[in-house]
Write a protein that holds these residues in place. Structure first.
Motif, PDB file in Angstrom:
ATOM      1  N   ARG A 146       1.036  -1.243   0.096  1.00  0.00           N
ATOM      2  CA  ARG A 146       0.056   0.136  -0.080  1.00  0.00           C
ATOM      3  C   ARG A 146       0.961   1.241  -0.066  1.00  0.00           C
ATOM      4  O   ARG A 146       1.993   1.259   0.561  1.00  0.00           O
ATOM      5  CB  ARG A 146      -0.857   0.091   1.186  1.00  0.00           C
ATOM      6  CG  ARG A 146      -1.916   1.179   1.290  1.00  0.00           C
ATOM      7  CD  ARG A 146      -2.332   1.515   2.735  1.00  0.00           C
ATOM      8  NE  ARG A 146      -1.232   1.697   3.447  1.00  0.00           N
ATOM      9  CZ  ARG A 146      -0.511   3.203   3.371  1.00  0.00           C
ATOM     10  NH1 ARG A 146      -0.948   4.157   2.681  1.00  0.00           N
ATOM     11  NH2 ARG A 146       0.563   3.191   4.436  1.00  0.00           N
ATOM     12  N   ARG A 147       0.354   2.141  -0.714  1.00  0.00           N
ATOM     13  CA  ARG A 147       0.991   3.495  -0.864  1.00  0.00           C
ATOM     14  C   ARG A 147       0.096   4.708  -0.923  1.00  0.00           C
ATOM     15  O   ARG A 147      -0.775   4.640  -1.862  1.00  0.00           O
ATOM     16  CB  ARG A 147       2.005   3.306  -2.210  1.00  0.00           C
ATOM     17  CG  ARG A 147       2.788   4.859  -2.456  1.00  0.00           C
ATOM     18  CD  ARG A 147       4.020   4.855  -1.553  1.00  0.00           C
ATOM     19  NE  ARG A 147       4.648   5.945  -1.913  1.00  0.00           N
ATOM     20  CZ  ARG A 147       4.632   7.102  -1.531  1.00  0.00           C
ATOM     21  NH1 ARG A 147       3.726   7.438  -0.884  1.00  0.00           N
ATOM     22  NH2 ARG A 147       5.469   8.205  -1.859  1.00  0.00           N
ATOM     23  N   SER A 148       0.405   5.756  -0.208  1.00  0.00           N
ATOM     24  CA  SER A 148      -0.542   6.840  -0.558  1.00  0.00           C
ATOM     25  C   SER A 148      -0.423   7.543  -1.809  1.00  0.00           C
ATOM     26  O   SER A 148       0.889   7.327  -2.582  1.00  0.00           O
ATOM     27  CB  SER A 148      -0.162   7.927   0.354  1.00  0.00           C
ATOM     28  OG  SER A 148      -0.516   7.645   1.766  1.00  0.00           O
ATOM     29  N   CYS A 167      -5.141   9.170   0.396  1.00  0.00           N
ATOM     30  CA  CYS A 167      -4.038  10.049   0.980  1.00  0.00           C
ATOM     31  C   CYS A 167      -4.753  10.723   2.036  1.00  0.00           C
ATOM     32  O   CYS A 167      -5.651  11.343   2.256  1.00  0.00           O
ATOM     33  CB  CYS A 167      -3.414  10.935  -0.036  1.00  0.00           C
ATOM     34  SG  CYS A 167      -1.979  11.846   0.537  1.00  0.00           S
ATOM     35  N   TRP A 168      -4.019  10.586   3.250  1.00  0.00           N
ATOM     36  CA  TRP A 168      -4.481  11.230   4.829  1.00  0.00           C
ATOM     37  C   TRP A 168      -3.527  12.441   4.745  1.00  0.00           C
ATOM     38  O   TRP A 168      -2.337  12.319   4.929  1.00  0.00           O
ATOM     39  CB  TRP A 168      -3.932  10.187   5.669  1.00  0.00           C
ATOM     40  CG  TRP A 168      -3.883  10.430   7.030  1.00  0.00           C
ATOM     41  CD1 TRP A 168      -4.481  11.681   7.489  1.00  0.00           C
ATOM     42  CD2 TRP A 168      -3.634   9.746   8.371  1.00  0.00           C
ATOM     43  NE1 TRP A 168      -4.423  11.486   8.882  1.00  0.00           N
ATOM     44  CE2 TRP A 168      -4.048  10.434   9.558  1.00  0.00           C
ATOM     45  CE3 TRP A 168      -3.192   8.586   8.483  1.00  0.00           C
ATOM     46  CZ2 TRP A 168      -3.777   9.919  10.743  1.00  0.00           C
ATOM     47  CZ3 TRP A 168      -2.964   8.093   9.694  1.00  0.00           C
ATOM     48  CH2 TRP A 168      -3.216   8.709  10.725  1.00  0.00           C
ATOM     49  N   LEU A 169      -4.379  13.485   4.973  1.00  0.00           N
ATOM     50  CA  LEU A 169      -3.709  14.900   4.638  1.00  0.00           C
ATOM     51  C   LEU A 169      -4.301  15.712   6.021  1.00  0.00           C
ATOM     52  O   LEU A 169      -5.460  15.561   6.257  1.00  0.00           O
ATOM     53  CB  LEU A 169      -3.812  15.658   3.776  1.00  0.00           C
ATOM     54  CG  LEU A 169      -3.149  15.296   2.306  1.00  0.00           C
ATOM     55  CD1 LEU A 169      -3.492  16.055   1.120  1.00  0.00           C
ATOM     56  CD2 LEU A 169      -1.666  14.779   2.414  1.00  0.00           C
ATOM     57  N   THR A 170      -3.596  16.556   6.584  1.00  0.00           N
ATOM     58  CA  THR A 170      -4.056  17.648   7.567  1.00  0.00           C
ATOM     59  C   THR A 170      -3.970  19.186   6.817  1.00  0.00           C
ATOM     60  O   THR A 170      -4.889  19.633   7.112  1.00  0.00           O
ATOM     61  CB  THR A 170      -3.180  17.378   8.858  1.00  0.00           C
ATOM     62  OG1 THR A 170      -1.681  17.463   8.612  1.00  0.00           O
ATOM     63  CG2 THR A 170      -3.621  16.193   9.586  1.00  0.00           C
ATOM     64  N   GLU A 171      -3.090  19.236   6.398  1.00  0.00           N
ATOM     65  CA  GLU A 171      -2.867  20.507   5.656  1.00  0.00           C
ATOM     66  C   GLU A 171      -3.084  21.790   6.799  1.00  0.00           C
ATOM     67  O   GLU A 171      -3.483  21.513   7.745  1.00  0.00           O
ATOM     68  CB  GLU A 171      -3.613  20.589   4.449  1.00  0.00           C
ATOM     69  CG  GLU A 171      -2.979  19.486   3.306  1.00  0.00           C
ATOM     70  CD  GLU A 171      -3.376  19.786   1.905  1.00  0.00           C
ATOM     71  OE1 GLU A 171      -4.712  19.585   1.699  1.00  0.00           O
ATOM     72  OE2 GLU A 171      -2.575  19.782   1.110  1.00  0.00           O
ATOM     73  N   ALA A 192      -8.739  14.755  12.779  1.00  0.00           N
ATOM     74  CA  ALA A 192      -7.496  13.917  12.738  1.00  0.00           C
ATOM     75  C   ALA A 192      -6.957  13.903  11.327  1.00  0.00           C
ATOM     76  O   ALA A 192      -5.643  13.558  11.129  1.00  0.00           O
ATOM     77  CB  ALA A 192      -7.897  12.773  13.154  1.00  0.00           C
ATOM     78  N   ARG A 221       8.186   5.415  -1.587  1.00  0.00           N
ATOM     79  CA  ARG A 221       8.847   6.281  -0.661  1.00  0.00           C
ATOM     80  C   ARG A 221      10.088   5.560   0.124  1.00  0.00           C
ATOM     81  O   ARG A 221      10.082   4.413   0.260  1.00  0.00           O
ATOM     82  CB  ARG A 221       8.164   7.398   0.080  1.00  0.00           C
ATOM     83  CG  ARG A 221       7.358   6.773   1.238  1.00  0.00           C
ATOM     84  CD  ARG A 221       6.713   7.627   2.135  1.00  0.00           C
ATOM     85  NE  ARG A 221       5.896   7.051   3.305  1.00  0.00           N
ATOM     86  CZ  ARG A 221       6.310   6.766   4.298  1.00  0.00           C
ATOM     87  NH1 ARG A 221       7.543   6.802   4.469  1.00  0.00           N
ATOM     88  NH2 ARG A 221       5.502   6.312   5.248  1.00  0.00           N
ATOM     89  N   ARG A 276      11.586   4.166   3.392  1.00  0.00           N
ATOM     90  CA  ARG A 276      11.112   3.470   4.513  1.00  0.00           C
ATOM     91  C   ARG A 276      12.113   3.316   5.481  1.00  0.00           C
ATOM     92  O   ARG A 276      13.179   3.010   5.149  1.00  0.00           O
ATOM     93  CB  ARG A 276      10.639   2.285   4.125  1.00  0.00           C
ATOM     94  CG  ARG A 276       9.391   2.334   3.119  1.00  0.00           C
ATOM     95  CD  ARG A 276       8.236   2.603   3.568  1.00  0.00           C
ATOM     96  NE  ARG A 276       7.216   2.878   2.494  1.00  0.00           N
ATOM     97  CZ  ARG A 276       5.832   3.333   2.630  1.00  0.00           C
ATOM     98  NH1 ARG A 276       5.444   3.618   3.583  1.00  0.00           N
ATOM     99  NH2 ARG A 276       5.131   3.638   1.434  1.00  0.00           N
TER     100      ARG A 276
HETATM  101  C1  LIG Z   1      -1.630  12.965  10.675  1.00  0.00           C
HETATM  102  C2  LIG Z   1      -0.863  12.781   9.135  1.00  0.00           C
HETATM  103  C3  LIG Z   1      -1.104  14.122   8.328  1.00  0.00           C
HETATM  104  C4  LIG Z   1      -0.378  14.207   7.162  1.00  0.00           C
HETATM  105  N1  LIG Z   1      -0.524  15.407   6.625  1.00  0.00           N
HETATM  106  C5  LIG Z   1       0.048  15.828   5.455  1.00  0.00           C
HETATM  107  C6  LIG Z   1      -0.029  17.029   4.942  1.00  0.00           C
HETATM  108  O1  LIG Z   1      -0.741  17.720   5.208  1.00  0.00           O
HETATM  109  N2  LIG Z   1       0.514  16.974   3.507  1.00  0.00           N
HETATM  110  C7  LIG Z   1       1.474  15.951   3.241  1.00  0.00           C
HETATM  111  O2  LIG Z   1       2.244  16.188   2.185  1.00  0.00           O
HETATM  112  N3  LIG Z   1       1.493  14.981   3.555  1.00  0.00           N
HETATM  113  C8  LIG Z   1       0.924  14.738   4.811  1.00  0.00           C
HETATM  114  N4  LIG Z   1       0.914  13.470   5.416  1.00  0.00           N
HETATM  115  C9  LIG Z   1       1.719  12.532   4.687  1.00  0.00           C
HETATM  116  C10 LIG Z   1       0.948  11.559   3.753  1.00  0.00           C
HETATM  117  O3  LIG Z   1      -0.254  10.986   4.229  1.00  0.00           O
HETATM  118  C11 LIG Z   1       1.955  10.837   3.017  1.00  0.00           C
HETATM  119  O4  LIG Z   1       1.835  11.040   1.711  1.00  0.00           O
HETATM  120  C12 LIG Z   1       1.910   9.436   3.322  1.00  0.00           C
HETATM  121  O5  LIG Z   1       2.428   9.478   4.726  1.00  0.00           O
HETATM  122  C13 LIG Z   1       3.025   8.547   2.743  1.00  0.00           C
HETATM  123  O6  LIG Z   1       3.094   7.221   3.121  1.00  0.00           O
HETATM  124  P1  LIG Z   1       2.374   5.918   2.735  1.00  0.00           P
HETATM  125  O7  LIG Z   1       2.529   5.730   1.192  1.00  0.00           O
HETATM  126  O8  LIG Z   1       3.117   5.051   3.526  1.00  0.00           O
HETATM  127  O9  LIG Z   1       1.066   6.082   3.162  1.00  0.00           O
HETATM  128  C14 LIG Z   1       0.334  13.083   6.755  1.00  0.00           C
HETATM  129  C15 LIG Z   1       0.341  11.888   7.251  1.00  0.00           C
HETATM  130  C16 LIG Z   1      -0.343  11.835   8.539  1.00  0.00           C
HETATM  131  C17 LIG Z   1      -0.069  10.356   9.116  1.00  0.00           C
END
Ligand SMILES: Cc1cc2nc3c(=O)[nH]c(=O)nc-3n(C[C@H](O)[C@H](O)[C@H](O)COP(=O)(O)O)c2cc1C
Length: 206
Positions: free
Chosen positions: A30-32, A154-158, A179, A194, A196
């Motif tokens: 899995r990848r965002s 994709c999990w973002l807060t921004e 959250a 990415r 790890r």
């Molecule tokens: C709580 C939380 C908030 C995040 N907020 C952002 C954000 O605002 N902008 C951003 O570019 N990535 C943010 N990320 C990271 C993205 O989700 C990132 O692309 C992701 O961690 C990639 O890892 P994965 O491929 O293992 O999911 C955040 C991650 C977490 C856990």
């Protein structure tokens, strides 16, 4: 439509584990995907309900459900974007119009966006920290469920997750906060892996 796997009835005997090569593959790979690389289609209403039901199926100390969902789809994404642009413009009166437009289009980057709203009860016996951890579990579970249904996430807060005025616009009550905003859609381009952590750097054995 992918057929729903019905959740067990309360008290039913359930399997202690679900060995599955497909599940291992999902978890290992899995990848965002950045919302900038997403496109339609997103999950339809029934599929999104199934994804949310799975997302909500998380460890939760004392079963207090310290979370709820806000779903942005269709025109709702544009309405939220208008509110966001107004808040951004008010807080940044010097910002050029193109930056305000970026805010207006934020939720349009993906066909569906789900905000996981943490509603932490600070008076509860379950520590706030544990309630927050449950919210993180919900966000990750949503990414996993979406992937299993064929959608990128994709999990973002921004910045807007931390903006109290925008939170009020969304109807969040005192003490509630996002959250995360989980963007869901199809991939216009595939993500690249990415970096790890190396297991040796994060594991010590006692
Ligand atoms: C709580 C939380 C908030 C995040 N907020 C952002 C954000 O605002 N902008 C951003 O570019 N990535 C943010 N990320 C990271 C993205 O989700 C990132 O692309 C992701 O961690 C990639 O890892 P994965 O491929 O293992 O999911 C955040 C991650 C977490 C856990």
């Amino acid at each position: 439509m992918i057929e729903k796997i019905p959740p067990p009835e309360f008290g039913a005997v359930t399997a202690p584990a679900h060995p599955s090569e497909a599940a291992r593959r999902l978890l290992a790979l899995r990848r965002s995907l950045s919302p900038d690389l997403m496109q339609a289609p997103g999950p339809d209403a029934q599929t999104l309900d199934q994804i949310l039901e799975i997302a909500a199926r998380v460890p939760d100390h004392r079963k207090i459900v310290p979370f709820r969902f806000l779903v942005f789809e269709g025109e709702g994404r544009a309405r939220a974007g208008d509110m966001l642009a107004a808040r951004f413009a008010a807080a940044n009166p010097e910002a050029p119009p193109n930056m305000v437009e970026i805010e207006r289009r934020r939720f349009l980057r993906a066909p569906a966006v789900v905000a996981v709203i943490a509603r932490i009860d600070h008076q509860h016996k379950t520590p706030a920290w544990e309630q927050e951890l449950t919210n993180g579990a919900v966000c990750l579970n949503m990414l996993l469920a979406a992937s299993a249904y064929g959608f990128a996430g994709c999990w973002l807060t921004e910045w807007y997750s931390y903006d109290e005025a925008f939170a009020a616009d969304l109807g969040l009550t005192q003490g509630e906060r996002a959250a995360g905003f989980v963007y869901l859609g199809s991939a216009r381009e595939p993500p690249r892996e990415r970096q790890r952590p190396a297991l040796a750097d994060i594991v010590r054995r006692f």
